[in-house]
Design a protein around this motif. Sequence first.
Motif, PDB file in Angstrom:
ATOM      1  N   ILE A   1     -46.851  65.219   7.291  1.00  0.00           N
ATOM      2  CA  ILE A   1     -47.479  65.686   6.049  1.00  0.00           C
ATOM      3  C   ILE A   1     -46.434  65.806   4.948  1.00  0.00           C
ATOM      4  O   ILE A   1     -46.639  65.358   3.826  1.00  0.00           O
ATOM      5  N   ARG A   2     -45.286  66.394   5.269  1.00  0.00           N
ATOM      6  CA  ARG A   2     -44.231  66.536   4.252  1.00  0.00           C
ATOM      7  C   ARG A   2     -43.765  65.174   3.734  1.00  0.00           C
ATOM      8  O   ARG A   2     -43.506  65.005   2.550  1.00  0.00           O
ATOM      9  N   ALA A   3     -43.666  64.187   4.628  1.00  0.00           N
ATOM     10  CA  ALA A   3     -43.263  62.838   4.202  1.00  0.00           C
ATOM     11  C   ALA A   3     -44.317  62.234   3.280  1.00  0.00           C
ATOM     12  O   ALA A   3     -43.983  61.620   2.266  1.00  0.00           O
ATOM     13  N   ALA A   4     -45.594  62.431   3.611  1.00  0.00           N
ATOM     14  CA  ALA A   4     -46.677  61.911   2.760  1.00  0.00           C
ATOM     15  C   ALA A   4     -46.675  62.606   1.406  1.00  0.00           C
ATOM     16  O   ALA A   4     -46.922  61.971   0.376  1.00  0.00           O
ATOM     17  N   VAL A   5     -46.382  63.894   1.400  1.00  0.00           N
ATOM     18  CA  VAL A   5     -46.335  64.653   0.143  1.00  0.00           C
ATOM     19  C   VAL A   5     -45.216  64.119  -0.746  1.00  0.00           C
ATOM     20  O   VAL A   5     -45.408  63.934  -1.949  1.00  0.00           O
ATOM     21  N   GLU A   6     -44.057  63.846  -0.158  1.00  0.00           N
ATOM     22  CA  GLU A   6     -42.922  63.340  -0.947  1.00  0.00           C
ATOM     23  C   GLU A   6     -43.255  62.024  -1.643  1.00  0.00           C
ATOM     24  O   GLU A   6     -42.871  61.822  -2.783  1.00  0.00           O
TER      25      GLU A   6
END
Length: 105
Positions: A43-48
């Motif tokens: 999720i954090r990678a997608a948010v970035e």
Amino acid sequence: MADFRYAHRDDPALDGEEVEVTVARPLSITMSFRLPQNEALAIRAAVETSGTTLSEWIRAACTDALASGNPPAKPAPGLGPEQARCLLAALEATEAVVRPVAKAR
């Protein structure tokens, strides 16, 4: 720092410059949830890459799921995907031992 600012709140020499503020729609509820580390990292990678904040991304994902009429599948209570796979493998291994014994009776 906050204590200093509060103690000197009326000191005109410490006034900062005025800035224009855009107030977002008021949000009144905070939700928290737990998830496995691998899901959090994904999720954090997608948010970035999305150019949004984590909160915006999660709200959009939830809104999309609600609008589609197809909410995510309900996971087994208390089990993450990896735990469910391990449990299934253990059950299958147990069945492979028990079934022949049961048939022999």
